[in-house]
Design a protein around this motif. Structure first.
Motif, PDB file in Angstrom:
ATOM      1  N   ARG A  38       8.989 -11.144 -11.250  1.00 48.35           N
ATOM      2  CA  ARG A  38      10.047 -11.005 -10.191  1.00 48.35           C
ATOM      3  C   ARG A  38      10.538  -9.673 -10.082  1.00 48.35           C
ATOM      4  N   THR A  39      10.790  -9.181  -9.106  1.00 43.92           N
ATOM      5  CA  THR A  39      11.508  -7.912  -8.823  1.00 43.92           C
ATOM      6  C   THR A  39      12.987  -8.063  -9.284  1.00 43.92           C
ATOM      7  N   VAL A  40      13.426  -7.142  -9.679  1.00 39.77           N
ATOM      8  CA  VAL A  40      15.043  -6.938  -9.701  1.00 39.77           C
ATOM      9  C   VAL A  40      15.646  -5.703  -9.581  1.00 39.77           C
ATOM     10  N   PRO A  41      16.784  -5.570  -8.704  1.00 42.16           N
ATOM     11  CA  PRO A  41      17.487  -6.692  -8.277  1.00 42.16           C
ATOM     12  C   PRO A  41      17.438  -7.095  -6.835  1.00 42.16           C
ATOM     13  N   THR A  42      16.346  -6.518  -6.354  1.00 42.11           N
ATOM     14  CA  THR A  42      15.814  -6.575  -4.900  1.00 42.11           C
ATOM     15  C   THR A  42      14.747  -7.504  -4.700  1.00 42.11           C
ATOM     16  N   PRO A  43      14.911  -8.664  -3.756  1.00 40.71           N
ATOM     17  CA  PRO A  43      13.676  -9.449  -3.586  1.00 40.71           C
ATOM     18  C   PRO A  43      12.383  -8.864  -3.397  1.00 40.71           C
ATOM     19  N   ALA A  44      11.257  -9.471  -3.691  1.00 40.33           N
ATOM     20  CA  ALA A  44       9.929  -8.892  -3.637  1.00 40.33           C
ATOM     21  C   ALA A  44       9.608  -8.363  -2.183  1.00 40.33           C
ATOM     22  N   ASP A  45      10.119  -9.080  -1.020  1.00 42.06           N
ATOM     23  CA  ASP A  45       9.924  -8.831   0.192  1.00 42.06           C
ATOM     24  C   ASP A  45      10.440  -7.721   1.062  1.00 42.06           C
ATOM     25  N   TYR A  46      11.529  -6.966   0.200  1.00 40.03           N
ATOM     26  CA  TYR A  46      12.367  -5.820   0.793  1.00 40.03           C
ATOM     27  C   TYR A  46      12.505  -4.789  -0.406  1.00 40.03           C
ATOM     28  N   VAL A  47      11.427  -4.317  -1.000  1.00 38.71           N
ATOM     29  CA  VAL A  47      11.404  -3.326  -1.907  1.00 38.71           C
ATOM     30  C   VAL A  47      11.287  -2.014  -1.019  1.00 38.71           C
ATOM     31  N   SER A  48      11.907  -0.900  -1.421  1.00 42.16           N
ATOM     32  CA  SER A  48      11.729   0.355  -0.840  1.00 42.16           C
ATOM     33  C   SER A  48      11.332   1.436  -1.694  1.00 42.16           C
ATOM     34  N   GLU A 100       5.630   2.258 -10.363  1.00 45.07           N
ATOM     35  CA  GLU A 100       5.355   3.116  -9.448  1.00 45.07           C
ATOM     36  C   GLU A 100       4.284   3.014  -8.803  1.00 45.07           C
ATOM     37  N   GLY A 101       4.020   3.944  -7.667  1.00 46.31           N
ATOM     38  CA  GLY A 101       2.956   3.845  -6.904  1.00 46.31           C
ATOM     39  C   GLY A 101       2.551   2.898  -5.904  1.00 46.31           C
ATOM     40  N   LEU A 102       3.566   1.956  -5.556  1.00 46.19           N
ATOM     41  CA  LEU A 102       3.320   1.194  -4.647  1.00 46.19           C
ATOM     42  C   LEU A 102       2.777   1.590  -3.138  1.00 46.19           C
ATOM     43  N   ALA A 103       2.020   1.007  -2.606  1.00 45.29           N
ATOM     44  CA  ALA A 103       1.576   1.706  -1.257  1.00 45.29           C
ATOM     45  C   ALA A 103       2.796   0.844  -0.244  1.00 45.29           C
ATOM     46  N   GLU A 104       2.712   1.415   0.870  1.00 47.32           N
ATOM     47  CA  GLU A 104       3.605   0.887   1.958  1.00 47.32           C
ATOM     48  C   GLU A 104       2.950  -0.383   2.682  1.00 47.32           C
ATOM     49  N   GLY A 105       3.679  -1.353   2.532  1.00 48.16           N
ATOM     50  CA  GLY A 105       3.046  -2.449   2.927  1.00 48.16           C
ATOM     51  C   GLY A 105       2.983  -3.745   1.582  1.00 48.16           C
ATOM     52  N   THR A 106       2.127  -4.579   1.925  1.00 47.64           N
ATOM     53  CA  THR A 106       1.926  -5.423   0.682  1.00 47.64           C
ATOM     54  C   THR A 106       1.101  -4.977  -0.449  1.00 47.64           C
ATOM     55  N   ASN A 107       1.582  -5.268  -1.463  1.00 50.34           N
ATOM     56  CA  ASN A 107       1.227  -4.996  -2.962  1.00 50.34           C
ATOM     57  C   ASN A 107       1.134  -6.358  -3.722  1.00 50.34           C
ATOM     58  N   THR A 108       0.320  -6.245  -4.706  1.00 53.32           N
ATOM     59  CA  THR A 108       0.116  -7.495  -5.785  1.00 53.32           C
ATOM     60  C   THR A 108       0.155  -6.818  -6.981  1.00 53.32           C
ATOM     61  N   ILE A 109       0.964  -7.686  -7.913  1.00 53.26           N
ATOM     62  CA  ILE A 109       0.955  -7.477  -9.235  1.00 53.26           C
ATOM     63  C   ILE A 109       0.522  -8.653  -9.814  1.00 53.26           C
ATOM     64  N   THR A 110      -0.323  -8.506 -10.877  1.00 52.73           N
ATOM     65  CA  THR A 110      -0.676  -9.581 -11.522  1.00 52.73           C
ATOM     66  C   THR A 110      -0.665  -9.387 -13.187  1.00 52.73           C
ATOM     67  N   ALA A 111      -0.282 -10.818 -13.744  1.00 54.10           N
ATOM     68  CA  ALA A 111      -0.289 -10.734 -15.381  1.00 54.10           C
ATOM     69  C   ALA A 111      -1.255 -11.477 -15.815  1.00 54.10           C
TER      70      ALA A 111
END
Length: 741
Positions: A38-48, A100-111
């Protein structure tokens, strides 16, 4: 317009979502045996901004080397380290990564663990310039260098709080300025603001040593960051260690107590410009106690256009940037008065989880309903009453104020927020709207500043433009009987009542007086209620801890009257049956530090409560037992009693010791018969009925009253026209498709 179905539509479900998303307070580390991302402290839908903090929680005993972690297929495991403790004494078994290095729009992080995918998370990244959910950026938008000069003819600049300023041409159309870090310190024996420090390596020997709220003794050395986010200039500050002046999320400074105070500035004017000040971050008292402090120019209501979705979005984005530097805050506390109180209440109600607890002062529940009473004073009642031979006491009781000066001087002196003409001084006159000389100029009404929320429509009656497209307005006074309660109490005569309502009139979309009453746009009414622009108890405010300190100013003629504290609570009581999460404390002077201490204790107790009980149950269980509704006299004596408003005594509201000391008054709509909640923008109508009046009318007077109110009079026993429940929280006006309104 529509609201998409969402699992966080229900505010209680939203609260659970927020508690699981916004910080490290509950990260025990894989207690369920499942691995989560999960992303903290920002919801994953609203990262900038192309980077974010990601928390990997795994079963106890798991080692980071057991995992492969990828972002869009690329290895990012090196970005993760063991997460720090949460400042509540609980160790974390999770791993925290600054990805770092998120593209604008949808990204997927996987463990992946031992070749098996165990967790995946979709992250939506937006530009640091925004927007995310506040809607298309307002245009035109004036950067610092575009603003009209100050009184000395000098260009507008932003003070950094250390003898330097930011200004000159911006780097781009988003008003960006380079991010900079400055250091400040306070010498021993000084109590004021900190002084500039040339270098953290040259800390003077006489630096003040302070004891934080956690009991740590540290040097008073502050790291101050200034930059641009969402077209706003932001700042945040906190104590740092001289040996490690550049913190990171895994090594927060000893002097930071893990809490973030977010400050909000007052006023309420149209936006369209970057602003020259924040809500204030170099708060020596807060910093010395170990709190970090953050704010931005769009969190000052007189600069942010009274646009709370924009303020909420900016707060979220600045908070994310702070967390990427210092680590996720344990919780975030809002602070500010007047327009700053509006923002806290509206953000808590419409975007719960951004602020975990709020400390409003000089409270107004929201801008829209505040401008019912304020605008009816300045546009209608004051012009009429000052043309008559009435004495000041008669004028006063018609509006319900403590003194006539509240309307005559205080409200009358305020800029015209619901009409387009009175722009802030920083907007060049050449760019401001004028129906004759500049009909396409900047319209400085708060609704034009929130046109992403309210939408626009054609107003063909405005001259000289044959057809003009302006923001919708929810204001209306059709059927309002001004002075009704004063008439029924025998405080005004039949003739005064009839003449007032016959001649009071209304205003058009340009704020110009007209003999006809004001008529609201039907869509604006619905939108105001269902989006949460009118605060209520049906949104997130019902599950947010609130401590309000009200300085008493009723008899000074100040428009910050104590009535509005009771208005806010009345809405919670109506919608939830109680306002137990809203504690009111009244004083004759300024707020005390004790409210922050109580809020800190309240949120700490809440964070430690890991039960599955409903949020409101947990909130009330966490409230410190010594936090009680009360008032304080000038000698510092506390009188503990529930803070109540006696609706049956509008003109002598002194029931109870606190009301005897600080009697609350009211406003024109309540004297017109409206409810204490004061949130009926347009009333439903009913036929005239002699039984509603304490006065006896002659047949001629009754016929005259019928001619004044041909359509009928307000039926305050019914909800307002278009008054629907708030449809949900976290509404998006674009570009985010999540919860799109």
């Amino acid at each position: 317009m529509h609201f998409a179905d969402s699992p966080i539509r229900n505010p209680i479900v939203l609260a659970m979502f927020a508690a699981a998303t916004w910080g490290l307070a509950a990260c025990g580390g894989g207690g369920s045996g499942e691995t989560t991302l999960r992303t903290v402290p920002t919801p994953a839908d609203y990262v900038s901004g192309g980077e974010t903090l990601v928390l990997l929680e795994a079963p106890g005993g798991a080692d980071l080397e057991d995992f492969e972690i990828t972002l869009n297929g690329g290895d990012v495991r090196s970005a993760f380290r063991p997460a720090p403790s949460d400042r509540l004494g609980r160790e974390s078994h999770a791993f925290l990564g600054l990805v770092e290095g998120l593209a604008e729009g949808t990204n997927t992080i996987t463990a992946t663990r031992r070749g098996v995918e165990v967790a995946s998370l979709s992250i939506t990244n937006y530009p640091i310039e925004g927007p995310i959910f506040s809607g298309e950026h307002l245009q035109p938008y004036l950067c610092l260098n575009d603003l009209s000069p100050g009184g000395n003819g000098e260009p507008r600049r932003f003070s950094l709080g250390n003898d330097e300023t930011l200004g000159g041409p911006a780097q781009d159309a988003s008003c960006s300025y380079p991010t900079r870090v400055d250091y400040l310190y306070r010498a021993a024996g000084e109590n004021g603001s900190p002084s500039p420090l040339a270098s953290p390596a040259s800390l003077p020997a006489n630096v003040d040593l302070v004891v934080t709220s956690l009991g740590d003794t540290v040097p008073f050395m502050v790291r101050l960051e200034t930059g641009t986010i969402n077209r706003a200039i932001y700042q945040f500050a906190a104590l740092v260690d001289p040996a490690n002046p550049e913190p990171d999320p895994w090594n927060p400074p000893v002097g930071w107590n893990g809490r973030l105070i977010y400050t909000f500035g007052g006023g309420c004017e149209a936006g369209f410009f970057q602003g020259t000040a924040t809500g204030g971050v170099l708060r020596a008292d807060l910093l010395a106690s170990g709190y970090a402090v953050a704010s931005s120019t769009l969190n000052v209501n007189s600069q942010g256009g009274c646009n709370d979705p924009l303020s909420a979005e900016t707060t979220m984005m600045v908070k994310e940037r702070f967390a990427e530097t210092f680590g996720p805050p344990l919780y975030t506390i809002g602070n500010g008065g007047s327009g700053g109180a509006m923002q806290q209440l509206l953000i808590a109600g419409a975007y719960p989880g951004i602020l975990d607890g709020i400390l409003p002062t000089l409270t107004f529940p929201d801008a829209i309903t505040n401008f019912i009473d304020a605008t009816e004073c300045s546009h209608l009642l004051r012009p009429y009453l000052n043309e008559t031979a009435l004495d000041e006491e008669t004028k006063r009781v018609i509006g319900g104020w403590a003194v006539w000066a509240t309307c005559d001087r205080s409200l009358a002196a305020r800029p015209n927020r619901v009409a387009p003409y009175d722009c802030p001084a920083v907007i060049p006159e050449s760019q401001a709207y004028d129906p004759a000389t500049n009909p396409t100029g900047i319209r400085c009404s708060i609704y034009d500043g929130m046109r992403n929320v309210f939408g626009t429509r054609m107003y063909p009656e405005i001259e000289p433009t044959p057809v003009s497209e302006f923001a919708r307005s929810p204001h209306d006074n059709v059927g309002v009987q001004y002075g009704l309660m004063a008439l029924n109490a025998g405080r005004i005569s039949n003739e005064v009542f009839l003449d007032l309502n016959e001649r009071v009139g209304g205003w058009d979309i340009d704020g110009r007086w007209r003999p006809e009453r004001t008529t609201a746009d039907p869509d604006a009414l619905r939108i105001a209620y269902e989006t949460g622009r009118v605060t209520s108890g049906t949104g997130g405010l019902a599950i947010t801890p609130v401590i309000e300190e009200r300085a008493y100013r009723d008899f000074t003629g100040d428009f910050h009257t104590s009535y509005y504290s009771f208005v806010t609570r009345a809405r919670l009581i109506r919608d939830n049956g109680h306002a137990d999460n809203y504690i009111m404390i009244r004083r004759g002077g300024t707020p005390s530090p004790s409210s922050l201490e109580m809020m800190d204790a309240w949120l700490k107790n809440l964070a430690l409560d890991e039960s599955a009980d409903p949020q409101i149950t947990r909130i009330m269980r966490a409230k410190p037992p010594e936090l009680l509704e009360s008032c304080w006299d000038e000698e510092g004596v506390q009188m503990v009693e529930p803070q109540t408003f006696d609706e049956g005594s509008l003109f002598n509201n002194t029931a109870g010791r606190c009301n005897a000391l600080f009697p609350p008054h009211t406003g024109p709509r309540m004297v017109a018969g409206g409810p204490l909640a004061n949130d009926i923008l347009k009333c439903q109508l009913k036929p005239l009925d002699r039984a509603d009046y304490g006065a006896l009318f002659t047949d001629e007077e009754w016929a005259r009253l019928g001619r004044i109110f041909l359509e009928g009079v307000c039926d305050w026993s019914k909800p307002g026209v278009g008054q629907v429940p708030q449809v949900g929280t976290w509404l998006s006006y674009g570009p985010s498709p999540v919860n799109r309104y």
